[in-house]
Design a protein around this motif. Structure first.
Motif, PDB file in Angstrom:
ATOM      1  N   ILE A   1      -3.458  -4.675   1.754  1.00  0.00           N
ATOM      2  CA  ILE A   1      -4.422  -3.761   1.999  1.00  0.00           C
ATOM      3  C   ILE A   1      -4.047  -3.051   3.206  1.00  0.00           C
ATOM      4  CG2 ILE A   1      -5.675  -5.359   3.192  1.00  0.00           C
ATOM      5  CD1 ILE A   1      -8.392  -4.418   2.089  1.00  0.00           C
ATOM      6  N   SER A   2      -4.394  -1.785   3.307  1.00  0.00           N
ATOM      7  CA  SER A   2      -4.421  -1.159   4.232  1.00  0.00           C
ATOM      8  C   SER A   2      -5.379   0.108   4.384  1.00  0.00           C
ATOM      9  CB  SER A   2      -2.848  -0.282   4.076  1.00  0.00           C
ATOM     10  OG  SER A   2      -3.017   0.587   3.175  1.00  0.00           O
ATOM     11  N   ARG A   3      -5.749   0.720   5.700  1.00  0.00           N
ATOM     12  CA  ARG A   3      -6.819   1.672   5.724  1.00  0.00           C
ATOM     13  C   ARG A   3      -6.426   2.763   6.901  1.00  0.00           C
ATOM     14  NH1 ARG A   3     -12.081  -1.442   8.253  1.00  0.00           N
ATOM     15  NH2 ARG A   3     -12.894   0.859   8.673  1.00  0.00           N
ATOM     16  N   ASP A   4      -7.041   3.744   6.926  1.00  0.00           N
ATOM     17  CA  ASP A   4      -7.012   4.813   7.484  1.00  0.00           C
ATOM     18  C   ASP A   4      -8.477   4.916   8.083  1.00  0.00           C
ATOM     19  OD1 ASP A   4      -7.099   7.372   8.933  1.00  0.00           O
ATOM     20  OD2 ASP A   4      -5.239   8.063   7.732  1.00  0.00           O
ATOM     21  N   ASN A   5      -8.599   4.726   9.333  1.00  0.00           N
ATOM     22  CA  ASN A   5      -9.930   4.808   9.871  1.00  0.00           C
ATOM     23  C   ASN A   5     -10.477   6.174  10.057  1.00  0.00           C
ATOM     24  OD1 ASN A   5     -10.470   1.912  10.183  1.00  0.00           O
ATOM     25  ND2 ASN A   5      -9.409   1.975  12.125  1.00  0.00           N
ATOM     26  N   ALA A   6      -9.640   6.990  10.253  1.00  0.00           N
ATOM     27  CA  ALA A   6      -9.993   8.386  10.501  1.00  0.00           C
ATOM     28  C   ALA A   6     -10.383   9.123   9.144  1.00  0.00           C
ATOM     29  CB  ALA A   6      -8.769   9.245  11.110  1.00  0.00           C
ATOM     30  N   LYS A   7      -9.798   8.663   8.286  1.00  0.00           N
ATOM     31  CA  LYS A   7      -9.957   9.343   6.959  1.00  0.00           C
ATOM     32  C   LYS A   7     -11.036   8.539   6.026  1.00  0.00           C
ATOM     33  CE  LYS A   7      -5.614  11.616   6.569  1.00  0.00           C
ATOM     34  NZ  LYS A   7      -4.419  11.699   5.708  1.00  0.00           N
ATOM     35  N   ASN A   8     -11.425   7.332   6.762  1.00  0.00           N
ATOM     36  CA  ASN A   8     -12.455   6.239   5.789  1.00  0.00           C
ATOM     37  C   ASN A   8     -11.770   6.019   4.497  1.00  0.00           C
ATOM     38  OD1 ASN A   8     -14.274   6.116   8.019  1.00  0.00           O
ATOM     39  ND2 ASN A   8     -15.344   8.135   7.180  1.00  0.00           N
ATOM     40  N   THR A   9     -10.510   5.746   4.616  1.00  0.00           N
ATOM     41  CA  THR A   9      -9.829   5.415   2.943  1.00  0.00           C
ATOM     42  C   THR A   9      -9.443   3.800   3.439  1.00  0.00           C
ATOM     43  OG1 THR A   9      -7.636   6.607   3.872  1.00  0.00           O
ATOM     44  CG2 THR A   9      -9.352   7.693   2.493  1.00  0.00           C
ATOM     45  N   VAL A  10      -9.322   3.436   2.202  1.00  0.00           N
ATOM     46  CA  VAL A  10      -8.680   1.967   2.085  1.00  0.00           C
ATOM     47  C   VAL A  10      -7.783   1.970   0.823  1.00  0.00           C
ATOM     48  CG1 VAL A  10     -10.585   1.224   0.900  1.00  0.00           C
ATOM     49  CG2 VAL A  10      -9.106  -0.577   2.081  1.00  0.00           C
ATOM     50  N   ASN A  11      -6.652   1.167   0.893  1.00  0.00           N
ATOM     51  CA  ASN A  11      -5.839   1.282  -0.251  1.00  0.00           C
ATOM     52  C   ASN A  11      -5.383  -0.259  -0.419  1.00  0.00           C
ATOM     53  OD1 ASN A  11      -5.119   3.982  -0.256  1.00  0.00           O
ATOM     54  ND2 ASN A  11      -4.050   3.814   1.709  1.00  0.00           N
ATOM     55  N   LEU A  12      -4.895  -0.547  -1.796  1.00  0.00           N
ATOM     56  CA  LEU A  12      -4.498  -1.837  -2.071  1.00  0.00           C
ATOM     57  C   LEU A  12      -3.223  -1.646  -2.856  1.00  0.00           C
ATOM     58  CD1 LEU A  12      -5.389  -4.764  -1.965  1.00  0.00           C
ATOM     59  CD2 LEU A  12      -6.000  -4.553  -4.306  1.00  0.00           C
ATOM     60  N   GLN A  13      -2.040  -2.100  -2.277  1.00  0.00           N
ATOM     61  CA  GLN A  13      -0.815  -1.833  -3.125  1.00  0.00           C
ATOM     62  C   GLN A  13      -0.606  -3.227  -3.828  1.00  0.00           C
ATOM     63  OE1 GLN A  13       1.481   0.482  -3.113  1.00  0.00           O
ATOM     64  NE2 GLN A  13       2.703  -0.786  -4.601  1.00  0.00           N
ATOM     65  N   MET A  14      -0.296  -3.322  -5.131  1.00  0.00           N
ATOM     66  CA  MET A  14      -0.354  -4.488  -5.848  1.00  0.00           C
ATOM     67  C   MET A  14       1.037  -4.521  -6.625  1.00  0.00           C
ATOM     68  SD  MET A  14      -4.060  -4.322  -7.738  1.00  0.00           S
ATOM     69  CE  MET A  14      -3.685  -2.883  -8.532  1.00  0.00           C
ATOM     70  N   ASN A  15       1.728  -5.559  -6.175  1.00  0.00           N
ATOM     71  CA  ASN A  15       3.086  -5.766  -6.583  1.00  0.00           C
ATOM     72  C   ASN A  15       3.060  -7.080  -7.399  1.00  0.00           C
ATOM     73  OD1 ASN A  15       4.170  -3.421  -5.144  1.00  0.00           O
ATOM     74  ND2 ASN A  15       4.391  -4.669  -3.248  1.00  0.00           N
ATOM     75  N   SER A  16       4.061  -7.104  -8.152  1.00  0.00           N
ATOM     76  CA  SER A  16       4.481  -8.470  -9.071  1.00  0.00           C
ATOM     77  C   SER A  16       3.132  -8.620  -9.912  1.00  0.00           C
ATOM     78  CB  SER A  16       4.964  -9.512  -8.214  1.00  0.00           C
ATOM     79  OG  SER A  16       6.043  -9.091  -7.618  1.00  0.00           O
ATOM     80  N   LEU A  17       2.691  -7.724 -10.591  1.00  0.00           N
ATOM     81  CA  LEU A  17       1.247  -7.832 -11.261  1.00  0.00           C
ATOM     82  C   LEU A  17       1.430  -8.908 -12.313  1.00  0.00           C
ATOM     83  CD1 LEU A  17       0.013  -4.162 -10.926  1.00  0.00           C
ATOM     84  CD2 LEU A  17      -1.145  -6.344 -10.169  1.00  0.00           C
ATOM     85  N   LYS A  18       0.340  -9.700 -12.540  1.00  0.00           N
ATOM     86  CA  LYS A  18       0.283 -10.569 -13.666  1.00  0.00           C
ATOM     87  C   LYS A  18      -0.855 -10.200 -14.519  1.00  0.00           C
ATOM     88  CE  LYS A  18       1.658 -14.094 -10.239  1.00  0.00           C
ATOM     89  NZ  LYS A  18       1.248 -15.477  -9.831  1.00  0.00           N
ATOM     90  N   PRO A  19      -0.916 -10.561 -15.891  1.00  0.00           N
ATOM     91  CA  PRO A  19      -1.804 -10.613 -16.813  1.00  0.00           C
ATOM     92  C   PRO A  19      -3.319 -10.925 -16.314  1.00  0.00           C
ATOM     93  CG  PRO A  19      -0.172 -11.166 -18.055  1.00  0.00           C
ATOM     94  CD  PRO A  19       0.491 -11.378 -16.655  1.00  0.00           C
TER      95      PRO A  19
END
Length: 123
Positions: A69-87
């Motif tokens: 998880i990461s965020r940009d406080n100035a832009k009020n955004t949050v991201n979620l990078q999801m790797n090795s995804l499972k069913p």
């Protein structure tokens, strides 16, 4: 009026990756905590990951080491990078903003949810 809008969901094969994004818009002065939750059919909503305004993160045990998880406080955004995804990662993923200070209401703290984005992982 504050809105959270998620994007980036979709269908991916097991082992693949997806990146979710969430943008908060409106008269926002600051956001203490941003988080991702998920809810699979017939199951309770569960916390996936959180990030504070200072960048401290926390993850559910089931995603630790695979999601970031990461965020940009100035832009009020949050991201979620999801790797090795499972069913078993298949769910609607929802963005959450907590401890939101709205312009003109400095003494109040609010909580907002996005509408969710579907993530489907095929085996």
């Amino acid at each position: 009026q504050v809105q959270l809008v998620e994007s980036g969901g979709g269908l991916v094969q097991a082992g693949g990756s997806l990146r979710l994004s969430c943008a908060a818009s409106g008269s926002i002065s600051s956001i203490d905590l941003m988080a991702w939750y998920r809810q699979a059919p017939g199951k309770q909503r569960e916390l996936v990951a959180t990030i504070t305004s200072g960048g401290s993160t926390n993850y559910a045990g089931s995603v630790k080491g695979r999601f970031a998880i990461s965020r940009d406080n100035a832009k009020n955004t949050v991201n979620l990078q999801m790797n090795s995804l499972k069913p078993e990662d298949t769910a609607v993923y929802l963005c959450n903003a907590d401890g939101v200070v709205v312009s003109g209401l400095p003494g109040a703290r609010f909580r907002f949810w996005g509408q969710g984005t579907q993530v489907t992982v095929s085996s």
